[in-house]
Structure formats: structure tokens, C-alpha cells
Motif scaffolding. Sequence first.
Motif, PDB file in Angstrom:
ATOM      1  N   UNK A  48       1.293  -1.171   0.275  1.00 54.62           N
ATOM      2  CA  UNK A  48       0.029  -0.173   0.114  1.00 54.62           C
ATOM      3  C   UNK A  48       0.899   0.951  -0.368  1.00 54.62           C
ATOM      4  N   UNK A  49       1.904   1.320   0.760  1.00 60.94           N
ATOM      5  CA  UNK A  49       3.054   2.004   0.868  1.00 60.94           C
ATOM      6  C   UNK A  49       3.658   2.480  -0.618  1.00 60.94           C
ATOM      7  N   UNK A  50       3.899   1.794  -1.458  1.00 62.75           N
ATOM      8  CA  UNK A  50       4.598   1.873  -3.182  1.00 62.75           C
ATOM      9  C   UNK A  50       3.247   2.182  -3.483  1.00 62.75           C
ATOM     10  N   UNK A  51       2.562   1.583  -3.342  1.00 62.14           N
ATOM     11  CA  UNK A  51       1.191   1.880  -4.641  1.00 62.14           C
ATOM     12  C   UNK A  51       0.820   3.828  -4.123  1.00 62.14           C
ATOM     13  N   UNK A  52       0.646   4.052  -2.911  1.00 59.49           N
ATOM     14  CA  UNK A  52       0.290   5.466  -2.862  1.00 59.49           C
ATOM     15  C   UNK A  52       2.017   6.957  -3.063  1.00 59.49           C
ATOM     16  N   UNK A  53       3.204   5.257  -2.802  1.00 62.19           N
ATOM     17  CA  UNK A  53       4.218   6.455  -3.372  1.00 62.19           C
ATOM     18  C   UNK A  53       4.038   7.053  -4.834  1.00 62.19           C
ATOM     19  N   UNK A  54       3.341   5.750  -5.485  1.00 58.48           N
ATOM     20  CA  UNK A  54       3.652   5.686  -6.820  1.00 58.48           C
ATOM     21  C   UNK A  54       2.282   6.653  -7.895  1.00 58.48           C
ATOM     22  N   UNK A  55       0.929   7.082  -6.809  1.00 57.45           N
ATOM     23  CA  UNK A  55       0.321   7.575  -7.152  1.00 57.45           C
ATOM     24  C   UNK A  55       0.454   8.943  -7.011  1.00 57.45           C
ATOM     25  N   UNK A  56       1.729   9.491  -5.551  1.00 52.08           N
ATOM     26  CA  UNK A  56       1.516  10.727  -4.922  1.00 52.08           C
ATOM     27  C   UNK A  56       0.657  11.022  -3.823  1.00 52.08           C
ATOM     28  N   UNK A  57      -0.195   9.658  -3.337  1.00 51.24           N
ATOM     29  CA  UNK A  57      -0.889  10.129  -2.187  1.00 51.24           C
ATOM     30  C   UNK A  57      -0.849  10.192  -1.191  1.00 51.24           C
ATOM     31  N   UNK A  58      -1.772   9.542  -0.128  1.00 51.14           N
ATOM     32  CA  UNK A  58      -1.427   9.433   0.910  1.00 51.14           C
ATOM     33  C   UNK A  58      -1.731   7.565   1.073  1.00 51.14           C
ATOM     34  N   UNK A  59      -1.446   6.500   1.471  1.00 54.09           N
ATOM     35  CA  UNK A  59      -1.768   5.366   1.844  1.00 54.09           C
ATOM     36  C   UNK A  59      -3.270   5.047   2.402  1.00 54.09           C
ATOM     37  N   UNK A  60      -3.391   5.796   3.211  1.00 58.92           N
ATOM     38  CA  UNK A  60      -5.374   5.195   4.140  1.00 58.92           C
ATOM     39  C   UNK A  60      -6.137   6.242   2.791  1.00 58.92           C
TER      40      UNK A  60
END
Length: 369
Positions: A48-60
Motif C-alpha cells: 500500500x505504501x508503494x502504490x501510494x508513493x507511485x500515485x503521490x497520495x497518502x496510503x490511507x
Amino acid sequence: MIYLDNSATTPLLPSLRNQLPKLAAQFANPSSLHIWGFEAEKAVDAARLHVAAALGCQKEEVFFTSGGTEGDNLAIFGAIEAKKRMGNTILTTDSEHPAVSQVLKKAKEMGFKVVRIRTKGGELDLEQLSSAATPDVILTTMMLVNNETGAVYDIPAASKIIRKQCPDALIHTDAVQGFLKLPFSPRELHVDLLTVSAHKIHGLKGSGALYVKKGTRILPHMLGGGQEKGLRSGTENTLGIAVFGLACEEGKKNLSSHIRHMASLRQWLLLQLRDIPGVHLNLPSNPVCHILHFSLPGHKSEVVLHTLSREDIAVSSGSACSSKKGKSPVLEAFGLTPERADTAIRVSLSVLNTQQDIQTLVEKIKNIL
């Protein structure tokens, strides 16, 4: 095999394939309370952290799904159920993927009004959008990159119109074809909901994610054990999610170089095709880096596909999700004549393709013509 159908699905990256045995060993249910369940939960959280980082958003703000289709269904049905007391109009385009267009067909049967904005030549008709953006609009759903033509739609401009004229409406974009193919973030697009899929970025099939902006309320479409904060029930696909996370990490780290590589191959193919008599290029004004669409008048798409398949070359005539269901409404919306649409070929690239792949394709096309 020369694989040039990466908009349909992508091969697993070799570096990820090597990690499959280790990742598959974490087979426990992430909801289980024992130590093995905890390890599986940690793997999901890391992804979830990796996907959020790739999207540029919060993991929540990242909610895992089974892929693009489920993500689109959850976004649209969840939004209109949450907003139905405020209005009944949905704005979309005339060239959406079936994962959106078929959902909206169902929404229309449910009593919602669906207005389709023109995308001729691969451009959103922002004037029509502005006229259609009335106070009873509760949702707009417009793709970021068209999966057949490769057109990049101006979602930021569209979102600004909606924010100004329909401030209570939710904005969703299907970003499956754009994710890790061009730089963006949900904040830059000004969207509330955004769909991505793992198998379009060299991950495994059966995993994807829906971005839900913090504070945005949509209703769950699938009920059960309450996973993903109750928004998407069902035991998490731990292996698929873990690989998805690693694919996001790899894609984000190499985003600029990957885009340059694919854009270079696309440009080289475009220049080669321009010199071949009988080839018609179907070019949007703002193309994505990995898709090139063209027609070979006098040569039916299906015949060309089979001919190239016998030469171990995989291309497409359009969306793999609707390629067996007749003519493409997307190509009609783009403005192609029936003949150009019936003879259309889509080449879609990945970072794994080479210039030799393109050279071989060009030679085979010359032989066909």
C-alpha cells in the motif's frame, strides 16, 4: 515472441518473477490473528505504501481491488449511491473503456441521466462539458488515457470546470492506461477517485487499486468481512498485492527513463510507418508514450492480426476487453471512417520492447502491403 500488445496486459518483470517463490510463501490470511497472518498483513501494508508513493497520495487513500474493472465499478456505483439524493446526472465521454461504459449503461437503466462528452480527434470537448455541467451533476467519470487511440485527455481542465460549476459532484478518472506511463498525481488531476491496475504495469492479473481522496464518501459495492476499511470486502490477494507494490516501486523509480524509452520507440515506429505507402496514422493531438494507432486500408484488422501472429508478433485492433464484440465505438468517436476503423491496428509498447522489435514489425507490415 515479439509482444506489442501491452495495453491489453504486460509481462511480469523478470526481477519480480524471481521473487515469486518468496512472496508466495506468505500465504496466510492477512486478517488472521496468528503470526503468519500478521506477516501477510505487513506485506499488504508495505505494498500500500508503494502504490501510494507511485500515485503521490497518502496510503490511507489506497484501497485494493481485483483490478481496473472492479475499481471502476466501485467508484461509479459507490459514488452515485452516495450522491443520488443530490441529483441524477452523470458526465462521461463517448470513448470510455467498457468497465465504465457498461456500468453507466446499467446506471441509466436505474434512472440516472448519462451525458457523453465528445472526444473527436482525441480531445475532450470542453465547451460541451461546460454546457453539460449543470447543478444536478453528481459524478463525472472520464478516462485519463484512451486505451485504443492513446489520446491523453485534459482531465485537469475538465476537473476545474466541474469544481466551479458542480462543486458537490465527485470526479473519477480511469487512469489504468496512464499509470506509470505519464507523470501525474490525483491532486494534480483534481480528482476524488482514480482507478489503477497491476497487470498493466508488469504486475499480476487480479490486483488493482482505487484511490479515494481523504474525506470523500462512497458506498461499498461488495459486502462481506469488511476488509479495506469496509469499502471492499473479501480476503486480500496477498501475492498479487505484494507484486503490485513492487511493480509500483520499480515503475516510480524509473519513471522518467521508462517514458523516454517507450516514447523513443513510438516515435521511431511512427517515422517508419509514415514512409510506407498505404499506411494511415490515427494520431491524437496529445498522445501517451506507449500507444500508436494506425490503419491499413484494404486489409482487415483480424486478417492482419492473424498474419502477424503466425510471425510471432502480438498486436491488437483495440481493447482486449471488447475486441470480440464487433466494431469499436471508441474509433467512431475518434472520427475514423468505417473502413479506417475496420483496418485499424494498435501497437502498445512497454519498457521491455526494443528497436529490433519495431524493425521486425515494420518489415512484416511492408510484406503484408
